[in-house]
Design a protein around this motif. Structure first.
Motif, short mmCIF file in Angstrom:
data_model
loop_
_atom_site.label_atom_id
_atom_site.label_comp_id
_atom_site.label_asym_id
_atom_site.label_seq_id
_atom_site.Cartn_x
_atom_site.Cartn_y
_atom_site.Cartn_z
N SER A 87 0.83 -1.21 0.00
CA SER A 87 0.00 0.00 0.00
C SER A 87 0.87 1.26 0.00
N LYS A 88 1.99 1.25 0.71
CA LYS A 88 2.88 2.41 0.73
C LYS A 88 3.43 2.71 -0.66
N ILE A 89 3.89 1.69 -1.34
CA ILE A 89 4.46 1.87 -2.67
C ILE A 89 3.39 2.29 -3.66
N GLU A 90 2.20 1.73 -3.54
CA GLU A 90 1.09 2.15 -4.42
C GLU A 90 0.72 3.61 -4.18
N ARG A 91 0.72 4.04 -2.92
CA ARG A 91 0.46 5.46 -2.61
C ARG A 91 1.53 6.35 -3.23
N ASN A 92 2.79 5.91 -3.14
CA ASN A 92 3.88 6.68 -3.75
C ASN A 92 3.69 6.81 -5.26
N LYS A 93 3.33 5.70 -5.91
CA LYS A 93 3.13 5.73 -7.35
C LYS A 93 1.96 6.64 -7.73
N GLN A 94 0.89 6.58 -6.95
CA GLN A 94 -0.27 7.43 -7.22
C GLN A 94 0.09 8.90 -7.01
N ARG A 95 0.82 9.19 -5.94
CA ARG A 95 1.23 10.57 -5.67
C ARG A 95 2.14 11.08 -6.79
N ASP A 96 3.07 10.25 -7.27
CA ASP A 96 3.95 10.64 -8.37
C ASP A 96 3.14 11.03 -9.60
N LYS A 97 2.13 10.22 -9.91
CA LYS A 97 1.29 10.49 -11.07
C LYS A 97 0.52 11.80 -10.90
N GLU A 98 -0.04 12.02 -9.73
CA GLU A 98 -0.80 13.25 -9.47
C GLU A 98 0.10 14.48 -9.55
N VAL A 99 1.29 14.40 -8.98
CA VAL A 99 2.23 15.53 -9.00
C VAL A 99 2.61 15.87 -10.44
N GLN A 100 2.92 14.85 -11.23
CA GLN A 100 3.31 15.11 -12.61
C GLN A 100 2.15 15.68 -13.42
N GLN A 101 0.93 15.26 -13.15
CA GLN A 101 -0.22 15.83 -13.84
C GLN A 101 -0.40 17.29 -13.46
N ARG A 102 -0.23 17.61 -12.17
CA ARG A 102 -0.34 19.01 -11.73
C ARG A 102 0.73 19.88 -12.39
N LEU A 103 1.95 19.36 -12.45
CA LEU A 103 3.03 20.12 -13.09
C LEU A 103 2.75 20.32 -14.58
N ALA A 104 2.22 19.30 -15.23
CA ALA A 104 1.90 19.41 -16.65
C ALA A 104 0.84 20.47 -16.90
N THR A 105 -0.17 20.54 -16.02
CA THR A 105 -1.20 21.57 -16.20
C THR A 105 -0.63 22.96 -15.96
N MET A 106 0.47 23.06 -15.22
CA MET A 106 1.13 24.34 -14.98
C MET A 106 2.10 24.69 -16.12
N GLY A 107 2.24 23.79 -17.09
CA GLY A 107 3.11 24.04 -18.23
C GLY A 107 4.53 23.51 -18.09
N TRP A 108 4.76 22.64 -17.14
CA TRP A 108 6.08 22.06 -16.93
C TRP A 108 6.18 20.69 -17.59
N HIS A 109 7.36 20.38 -18.10
CA HIS A 109 7.66 19.03 -18.59
C HIS A 109 8.21 18.25 -17.41
N CYS A 110 7.90 16.96 -17.35
CA CYS A 110 8.39 16.11 -16.27
C CYS A 110 9.18 14.94 -16.86
N ILE A 111 10.35 14.73 -16.30
CA ILE A 111 11.19 13.61 -16.72
C ILE A 111 11.50 12.80 -15.47
N THR A 112 11.35 11.48 -15.56
CA THR A 112 11.71 10.59 -14.46
C THR A 112 12.92 9.78 -14.86
N VAL A 113 13.96 9.85 -14.04
CA VAL A 113 15.16 9.04 -14.23
C VAL A 113 15.15 8.01 -13.10
#
Length: 165
Positions: A87-113
């Motif tokens: 559940s912890k790792i799934e929450r992290n993955k969900q949070r990562d997705k939400e953060v990147q969507q918020r940044l995209a709506t603000m006009g930012w590109h997101c790259i994950t390494v």
């Protein structure tokens, strides 16, 4: 069964860093040597991205394969407290997705390494691909159309042969 006492496990887990990790420093040093200038853990943006390149409107997240549940050979779910970790790792993955969507709506590109992409055999190619992607994003975002340039200038470009007009 855990091999460590509760106090030892607490000390071990508390020592795990969230920023300034070896993979993050590898990426930062490479980018700096290539002439990219950035900010680290910019708190004004959602998710506190690891590296922020304002000129490129790009946020880079350097993620550990375990903590962010990367589907690679480096990720293994612990054998103890499986439900908690899942559940912890799934929450992290969900949070990562939400953060990147918020940044995209603000006009930012997101790259994950990913951490596994920075291991010796793949490191050079991963870092070169990162630089290529950043340059590509910059050119795409800041491109001035050739036709528009020609209209504003009113003539042909200096390096072009005259088209016989």
């Amino acid at each position: 069964m855990d091999h460590f006492s509760k106090e030892q496990r607490t000390r071990i887990m508390a020592a795990i860093r969230s920023n300034g990790t070896r993979p993050e420093i590898l990426v930062r040093h490479y980018l700096w040597r290539q002439g990219f200038r950035y900010r680290v853990n910019l708190g004004r943006l959602p998710g506190h991205p690891d590296i922020v390149l304002r000129k490129y409107r790009t946020c880079i997240f350097v993620n550990g394969c375990f903590w962010h549940g990367h589907d690679c050979g480096a990720f293994r779910l612990p054998k103890t407290r499986v439900d908690f970790w899942r559940s912890k790792i799934e929450r992290n993955k969900q949070r990562d997705k939400e953060v990147q969507q918020r940044l995209a709506t603000m006009g930012w590109h997101c790259i994950t390494v990913w951490e596994c992409q920075l291991k010796k055999p793949m490191r050079d190619q991963t870092l070169k691909d990162l630089a290529f992607t950043l340059n590509h994003l910059y050119l795409r975002d800041h491109a001035v159309g050739y036709r528009r340039l020609e209209e504003e200038w009113g003539g042909s470009m200096a390096a072009e042969p005259d088209r016989g007009e």
